[in-house]
Design an enzyme around this catalytic site. Structure first.
Site, PDB file in Angstrom:
ATOM      1  N   CYS A  50       0.802  -1.171  -0.136  1.00  0.00           N
ATOM      2  CA  CYS A  50      -0.132   0.049  -0.033  1.00  0.00           C
ATOM      3  C   CYS A  50       0.826   1.189  -0.003  1.00  0.00           C
ATOM      4  CB  CYS A  50      -0.760   0.097   1.203  1.00  0.00           C
ATOM      5  SG  CYS A  50      -1.749   1.430   1.294  1.00  0.00           S
ATOM      6  N   GLY A  89      -8.726  -8.175  -8.615  1.00  0.00           N
ATOM      7  CA  GLY A  89      -9.262  -6.951  -7.618  1.00  0.00           C
ATOM      8  C   GLY A  89     -10.714  -6.351  -8.417  1.00  0.00           C
TER       9      GLY A  89
HETATM   10  C1  LIG Z   1     -10.363   0.703  -3.399  1.00  0.00           C
HETATM   11  C2  LIG Z   1      -8.829  -0.139  -3.233  1.00  0.00           C
HETATM   12  C3  LIG Z   1      -8.757  -0.622  -2.292  1.00  0.00           C
HETATM   13  C4  LIG Z   1      -7.542  -1.329  -2.020  1.00  0.00           C
HETATM   14  N1  LIG Z   1      -7.130  -1.735  -0.719  1.00  0.00           N
HETATM   15  C5  LIG Z   1      -6.159  -2.712  -0.597  1.00  0.00           C
HETATM   16  C6  LIG Z   1      -5.860  -3.296   0.495  1.00  0.00           C
HETATM   17  O1  LIG Z   1      -6.502  -2.978   1.470  1.00  0.00           O
HETATM   18  N2  LIG Z   1      -4.731  -3.892   0.578  1.00  0.00           N
HETATM   19  C7  LIG Z   1      -3.890  -4.325  -0.383  1.00  0.00           C
HETATM   20  O2  LIG Z   1      -2.820  -4.927  -0.268  1.00  0.00           O
HETATM   21  N3  LIG Z   1      -4.242  -3.684  -1.862  1.00  0.00           N
HETATM   22  C8  LIG Z   1      -5.272  -2.897  -1.689  1.00  0.00           C
HETATM   23  N4  LIG Z   1      -5.698  -2.345  -2.949  1.00  0.00           N
HETATM   24  C9  LIG Z   1      -4.768  -2.984  -4.104  1.00  0.00           C
HETATM   25  C10 LIG Z   1      -5.621  -4.202  -4.635  1.00  0.00           C
HETATM   26  O3  LIG Z   1      -5.740  -5.305  -3.868  1.00  0.00           O
HETATM   27  C11 LIG Z   1      -4.842  -4.511  -6.178  1.00  0.00           C
HETATM   28  O4  LIG Z   1      -3.496  -4.690  -5.739  1.00  0.00           O
HETATM   29  C12 LIG Z   1      -4.905  -3.368  -7.273  1.00  0.00           C
HETATM   30  O5  LIG Z   1      -6.348  -2.828  -7.133  1.00  0.00           O
HETATM   31  C13 LIG Z   1      -4.662  -3.698  -8.492  1.00  0.00           C
HETATM   32  O6  LIG Z   1      -5.432  -4.967  -8.964  1.00  0.00           O
HETATM   33  P1  LIG Z   1      -6.428  -5.212  -9.971  1.00  0.00           P
HETATM   34  O7  LIG Z   1      -6.014  -4.297 -11.242  1.00  0.00           O
HETATM   35  O8  LIG Z   1      -7.120  -6.247 -10.217  1.00  0.00           O
HETATM   36  O9  LIG Z   1      -7.562  -3.965  -9.232  1.00  0.00           O
HETATM   37  C14 LIG Z   1      -6.565  -1.836  -2.990  1.00  0.00           C
HETATM   38  C15 LIG Z   1      -7.148  -1.234  -4.276  1.00  0.00           C
HETATM   39  C16 LIG Z   1      -8.249  -0.431  -4.542  1.00  0.00           C
HETATM   40  C17 LIG Z   1      -8.768  -0.073  -5.972  1.00  0.00           C
END
Ligand SMILES: Cc1cc2nc3c(=O)[nH]c(=O)nc-3n(C[C@H](O)[C@H](O)[C@H](O)COP(=O)(O)O)c2cc1C
Length: 335
Positions: free
Chosen positions: A108, A232
């Site tokens: 994060c 995600g």
């Molecule tokens: C709204 C939001 C909240 C997220 N919260 C976290 C989290 O709590 N912990 C984490 O490791 N990553 C968090 N992420 C990152 C996601 O786990 C992921 O790595 C990122 O969205 C990329 O994957 P995607 O393209 O499939 O969405 C968050 C992403 C978004 C959009």
């Protein structure tokens, strides 16, 4: 293609198919997990990130972060942690809660998280990360995983050392959000870097970032050679995406879901009303709607009307209105 051949096994936990839900603050709570479970195809579900320092005193019966049902299994709990002192109590609490796996957030990039030394700051302070992993590893026999990004810049030796440290200290599986610290989510993910990490490690490596369709899943697997995929935002908009990828990429015997978008939205709304205290409901609905609205050509209308709602009742009236007035968008669709 046999599903079993693709399963990941870590310390007695079978992740089958190897499709993981990405932890997402405000999104991966019980309501979404129940919907995802209903469609099938997710091998490992996730909580939102949980503040380790607060976790021991959270009441699992009412905490919106911890409330869950028996069908949300297997479930990984993600810790946002920076202090060594927090490891023991947080891990003990996760044992009490029946966690199936524990994930350490090392990706994060938010400033507010980083200033406490948690999240991506752990990748910038490998010794601090090492102490946390050592402490957690001593405390639990559960699968212990880490979610990382690629770094501040593309620094291969540094990333390699960090990954080797994780494996050496007992991390069982690494999920890689294939972007650098400051790269926006809109940027194409660097799946080819997941392939490098895969070459360096013996533990399973999971690719994350930018998987919105079955085709993306296939492309990501062929570029990264990853042991599994983490979904995600794509699987917030389309909670049946796990099932589609499980069936079409991993050959699982899961029926093609028949999806009614208004019904799905209604189910989500009902679940958050059932699960969360009144003051938490609208925020969760707004977060979900932001992604779900992408299913509609004019979804921004739904999204902006829900974002502007002041009460749940208003949001429900507005969503009902939207679904009624969007005949161009099929109410029911096969995926
Ligand atoms: C709204 C939001 C909240 C997220 N919260 C976290 C989290 O709590 N912990 C984490 O490791 N990553 C968090 N992420 C990152 C996601 O786990 C992921 O790595 C990122 O969205 C990329 O994957 P995607 O393209 O499939 O969405 C968050 C992403 C978004 C959009």
């Amino acid at each position: 293609m046999s599903t079993i051949a693709h399963a990941i096994r870590v310390r007695g936990l079978e992740i089958c198919p190897p499709l993981l839900q990405a932890p997402m603050a405000g999104l991966t709570h019980s309501a979404l997990r129940q919907i995802v479970s209903g469609f099938g195809g997710a091998g490992l579900l996730s909580t939102e990130m949980l503040l380790a320092s607060r976790l021991p005193t959270e009441n699992p019966g009412i905490s919106p972060y911890l409330v869950r049902t028996a069908r949300e299994k297997p479930l990984s709990y993600q810790l946002l942690i920076s202090g060594d002192m927090d490891v023991g109590p947080a891990v003990d609490k996760l044992h009490d809660l029946g966690a199936d796996a524990i994930d350490l957030n090392m990706g994060c990039p938010d400033w507010s998280v980083g200033r406490s030394g948690a999240g991506f700051a752990l990748m910038e302070n490998p010794e601090s990360a090492r102490r946390l992993v050592m402490g957690a590893r001593r405390r639990t026999d559960l699968p212990l995983t880490a979610k990382i990004r690629l770094g501040v810049g593309l620094d291969e030796p540094r990333l390699k050392d960090f990954c080797a440290m994780l494996e050496g200290e007992g991390i069982d599986m690494v999920s890689v959000h294939a972007r650098l610290k400051k790269e926006p989510f809109a940027r194409r993910p660097r799946w080819e870097w997941v392939a490098r990490i895969k070459e360096w490690l013996r533990i399973p490596v999971i690719a994350n970032g930018g998987i919105f369709t079955v085709e993306d899943a296939g492309d990501c697997l062929s570029v990264s050679g990853a042991d599994g995929l983490m979904l995600g935002r794509g699987a917030v908009a389309r909670p049946w995406l796990f099932a589609d990828i499980a069936r079409e990429v991993y050959g699982c015997d899961i029926a093609a879901p028949r999806v009614s978008l208004p019904l799905l939205y209604g189910t989500f709304t009902d679940l958050i009303k059932e699960l969360f205290p009144p003051e938490r409901r609208l925020g969760r609905l707004k977060e979900f709607t932001h992604h779900f609205a992408r299913n509609y050509q004019f979804g921004h209308q739904l999204s902006s009307r829900i974002q502007g709602s002041r009460t749940m009742t208003q949001a429900e009236e507005r969503s009902a209105d939207f679904f009624k007035n969007n005949p161009e968008c099929p109410g029911e669709k096969n995926t």
